[in-house]
Enzyme design. Sequence first.
Site, PDB file in Angstrom:
ATOM      1  N   ASN A  30     -20.759 -15.254   5.604  1.00 37.01           N
ATOM      2  CA  ASN A  30     -19.315 -15.294   5.875  1.00 37.01           C
ATOM      3  C   ASN A  30     -18.925 -13.932   6.439  1.00 37.01           C
ATOM      4  O   ASN A  30     -18.878 -12.953   5.701  1.00 37.01           O
ATOM      5  CB  ASN A  30     -18.577 -15.591   4.562  1.00 37.01           C
ATOM      6  CG  ASN A  30     -17.065 -15.524   4.726  1.00 37.01           C
ATOM      7  OD1 ASN A  30     -16.556 -15.414   5.842  1.00 37.01           O
ATOM      8  ND2 ASN A  30     -16.348 -15.582   3.618  1.00 37.01           N
ATOM      9  N   LYS A  32     -16.105 -13.044   7.532  1.00 36.46           N
ATOM     10  CA  LYS A  32     -14.690 -12.720   7.261  1.00 36.46           C
ATOM     11  C   LYS A  32     -14.032 -12.193   8.537  1.00 36.46           C
ATOM     12  O   LYS A  32     -14.378 -12.640   9.620  1.00 36.46           O
ATOM     13  CB  LYS A  32     -14.592 -11.748   6.074  1.00 36.46           C
ATOM     14  CG  LYS A  32     -15.376 -12.267   4.864  1.00 36.46           C
ATOM     15  CD  LYS A  32     -15.118 -11.513   3.594  1.00 36.46           C
ATOM     16  CE  LYS A  32     -15.944 -12.123   2.468  1.00 36.46           C
ATOM     17  NZ  LYS A  32     -15.666 -11.556   1.170  1.00 36.46           N
ATOM     18  N   HIS A 116     -11.766 -20.330   0.083  1.00 29.73           N
ATOM     19  CA  HIS A 116     -12.289 -19.011  -0.290  1.00 29.73           C
ATOM     20  C   HIS A 116     -11.217 -18.286  -1.110  1.00 29.73           C
ATOM     21  O   HIS A 116     -10.023 -18.445  -0.856  1.00 29.73           O
ATOM     22  CB  HIS A 116     -12.643 -18.211   0.965  1.00 29.73           C
ATOM     23  CG  HIS A 116     -13.418 -16.970   0.640  1.00 29.73           C
ATOM     24  ND1 HIS A 116     -12.816 -15.831   0.154  1.00 29.73           N
ATOM     25  CD2 HIS A 116     -14.742 -16.710   0.690  1.00 29.73           C
ATOM     26  CE1 HIS A 116     -13.753 -14.917  -0.067  1.00 29.73           C
ATOM     27  NE2 HIS A 116     -14.929 -15.418   0.254  1.00 29.73           N
ATOM     28  N   GLY A 191     -17.476  -8.260  -2.915  1.00 28.97           N
ATOM     29  CA  GLY A 191     -17.307  -6.951  -2.268  1.00 28.97           C
ATOM     30  C   GLY A 191     -17.288  -5.780  -3.235  1.00 28.97           C
ATOM     31  O   GLY A 191     -16.909  -4.673  -2.857  1.00 28.97           O
ATOM     32  N   SER A 230     -21.440 -10.265  -3.864  1.00 27.21           N
ATOM     33  CA  SER A 230     -22.360  -9.119  -3.883  1.00 27.21           C
ATOM     34  C   SER A 230     -23.835  -9.529  -3.869  1.00 27.21           C
ATOM     35  O   SER A 230     -24.658  -8.904  -4.534  1.00 27.21           O
ATOM     36  CB  SER A 230     -22.054  -8.200  -5.065  1.00 27.21           C
ATOM     37  OG  SER A 230     -20.755  -7.641  -4.916  1.00 27.21           O
TER      38      SER A 230
END
Length: 267
Positions: A30, A32, A116, A191, A230
Amino acid sequence: MSARLPHVGQLAISHILNMRDTMRPLIAGNWKMNGLGDSLHEIERLVAELLEQPAAADILICPPFTLIDRAEALVRGSAIQIGGQDCHVDASGAHTGDISAAMLADSGAKAVIVGHSERRANHGETSARVAGKAKAAHVSGLMPIICIGETEAERNAGHVLEIVLSQLRDSIALVPAPNYVIAYEPVWAIGTGKTPTLQDIADIHSAIRGALIDHEAEPGKQVRILYGGSVKPDNAAAILCLPHVNGALVGGASLKATDFMKIIRAA
Ligand code: 13P
């Protein structure tokens, strides 16, 4: 934390014990809101490496909408597929700035991420809305990847399974299994470099599997359940070999071909 997770229903447990995890894993990236034209080199690198040594997993990259066309042209004929990061519930209409599932499919996308946590938090998306998006994706021939996951506060309050299973139930309501993928992404792990323990991931994935089977017995066994949050080259192998972990949804580490390839090879 694991000790606080309630057991899934007896029926589900017997199904789980009888089934074997034979699904081909899915490693999805992804991107983003990252990536300009230059970033397509990363996809070219992946295509070249996979040509030399094929992967033991299905591979999906979800770049921003602006790159879907170009990315799809690069991966055509390779083992990589391209997906979107969100879609509207309607096929067309007066929704300035939105993208429909039909438009994604028309651009060559094969899948789309829906629900998401960044969309749920930043755009107020409810699970009912996510269910509508998943249905729109399915109707347009896309595989919806439905994201669920608890916040840190919900985890600290001991409500992990309650939150995750209620998001699951409400988000999958409109699409028959196995025509969707579930991504379990604890919000606090996204993240941050933090991940749940392997035991916690295994427990939650097995509870999700139990709920899917309770919902639709046989097809529920065939739904892939990805872990996200992560996932990095150094923890991917340990996570991907857990029972009922059928792949990963990778954010930051999917932006560089070298890191993403290490995760693909770990599958
Ligand atoms: P990170 O891998 O950067 O934690 O992001 C996970 C994610 O949100 C994928 O959808």
